[in-house]
Design a protein around this motif. Structure first.
Motif, short mmCIF file in Angstrom:
data_model
loop_
_atom_site.label_atom_id
_atom_site.label_comp_id
_atom_site.label_asym_id
_atom_site.label_seq_id
_atom_site.Cartn_x
_atom_site.Cartn_y
_atom_site.Cartn_z
N ASP A 34 -6.16 4.18 -1.99
CA ASP A 34 -7.20 3.17 -1.71
C ASP A 34 -8.43 2.73 -1.02
OD1 ASP A 34 -6.00 1.60 -3.80
OD2 ASP A 34 -5.05 -0.01 -2.69
N ALA A 35 -7.87 3.40 0.44
CA ALA A 35 -9.05 2.89 1.14
C ALA A 35 -9.86 4.26 1.58
CB ALA A 35 -8.19 3.29 3.02
N GLY A 37 -11.32 5.37 -0.74
CA GLY A 37 -12.39 5.25 -2.13
C GLY A 37 -12.79 4.05 -1.19
N ASP A 38 -12.94 3.22 -0.36
CA ASP A 38 -13.06 2.18 -0.01
C ASP A 38 -13.92 3.28 0.93
OD1 ASP A 38 -12.23 0.40 -0.50
OD2 ASP A 38 -10.62 -0.24 0.77
N ARG A 39 -13.75 4.56 1.75
CA ARG A 39 -14.61 4.96 2.76
C ARG A 39 -16.50 5.70 2.19
NH1 ARG A 39 -13.41 6.41 8.07
NH2 ARG A 39 -14.22 8.70 7.73
N GLU A 41 -17.67 4.51 -0.74
CA GLU A 41 -18.43 3.92 -0.69
C GLU A 41 -18.41 3.58 0.16
OE1 GLU A 41 -16.83 0.42 -3.64
OE2 GLU A 41 -16.21 2.85 -4.48
N LEU A 43 -17.35 1.56 2.72
CA LEU A 43 -16.67 0.43 2.87
C LEU A 43 -15.57 -0.08 3.95
CD1 LEU A 43 -16.05 -1.00 -0.73
CD2 LEU A 43 -17.91 -1.42 1.20
N GLY A 44 -15.87 1.30 4.89
CA GLY A 44 -15.28 1.21 6.27
C GLY A 44 -13.81 2.13 5.85
N PRO A 45 -12.85 1.39 6.35
CA PRO A 45 -12.50 0.29 6.81
C PRO A 45 -11.84 0.60 8.73
CG PRO A 45 -10.30 1.46 5.55
CD PRO A 45 -11.76 2.19 5.22
N THR A 54 -1.00 3.87 4.30
CA THR A 54 -2.21 3.88 4.96
C THR A 54 -1.72 4.74 6.21
OG1 THR A 54 -3.80 2.48 3.70
CG2 THR A 54 -5.01 3.71 4.57
#
Ligand code: HEM
Ligand code: HEM
Length: 167
Positions: A34-35, A37-39, A41, A43-45, A54
């Motif tokens: 998940d994390a 996928g955010d990276r 895009e 989005l951080g985290p 994680t």
């Protein structure tokens, strides 16, 4: 070489520590997916926002890399015991290739994971995923082979990876 008839206590300890961490890596990765996928895009985290699972995957994976490098140094300096007597040569040869491949994956998985994570690289993320699909059957075959040697061929192959026995 000190005692090529047996794995040392250090080699045995490293084998089972790394084996345990690898099984955990294969089980605990939903958070990092998940994390990641955010990276991708953008989005951080931030590290503080990461879930425990994680962080575990990242830290445990880097630990595997460090322990594997130590293990390879020990292996190159000390060596490893030959196949047990009575093991058919073709099986002994397969074991040599399987162990080399396992060492390869112990380097490939952390390296692709690290590059994927720190450079937000989808390509290396895909390599990391493909690695999983090859590694799981290899580990299953490896563990099965150890059990066949123990219960069918009835030799000391598994025993010598469970406890140190100088002979
Ligand atoms: C031997 C060590 C490792 C193993 C066995 C392992 C295993 C796995 C597995 C099974 C997945 C799920 C893949 C999937 O989506 O099907 C995964 C995902 C991931 N791991 Fe690892 N991992 C290891 C080390 C590392 C390290 C050291 C890092 C980074 C520091 C890392 C970063 C990641 C990332 C970013 C993902 C998400 C990739 C994606 O979804 O495309 N891994 N890992
Ligand atoms: C969980 C079940 C496992 C069992 C029962 C098992 C058993 C064994 C045994 C008995 C040996 C010694 C073989 C010999 O002396 O010829 C060995 C070696 C080895 N195992 Fe495992 N293993 C397991 C998991 C793993 C995992 C998860 C990995 C890494 C991904 C791994 C990597 C290796 C490597 C690289 C060697 C070669 C050691 C050397 O000669 O330097 N094993 N294993």
């Amino acid at each position: 070489m000190a005692d090529p008839n047996a794995y040392s206590r250090l080699q045995i300890g490293l084998h089972w520590t790394i084996a345990l961490l690898v099984v955990l890596q294969l089980s605990i990765n939903a958070g990092v997916r998940d994390a990641f996928g955010d990276r991708l895009e953008g989005l951080g985290p931030g590290l503080a926002a990461l879930a425990a699972g994680t962080i575990f995957h990242l830290v445990s994976g880097m630990t595997i890399l460090a322990l594997t490098l130590l293990r390879l140094v020990v292996r190159l300096r000390r060596g490893a015991p030959e196949a047990e007597e009575g093991v058919p040569p073709v099986i002994a040869l397969m074991a040599v290739f399987a162990h080399a491949a396992l060492y390869g994956f112990l380097l490939f998985m952390p390296v692709t994971g690290l590059i994927a994570w720190f450079f937000a690289s989808e390509f290396f993320g895909t390599l990391h995923e493909i690695g999983r699909f090859l590694l799981v059957p290899l580990i299953a075959a490896h563990a099965l082979a150890a059990l066949v040697e123990h219960f069918v061929l009835r030799n000391d192959t598994l025993r010598r990876m469970l406890r140190y026995t100088a002979r």
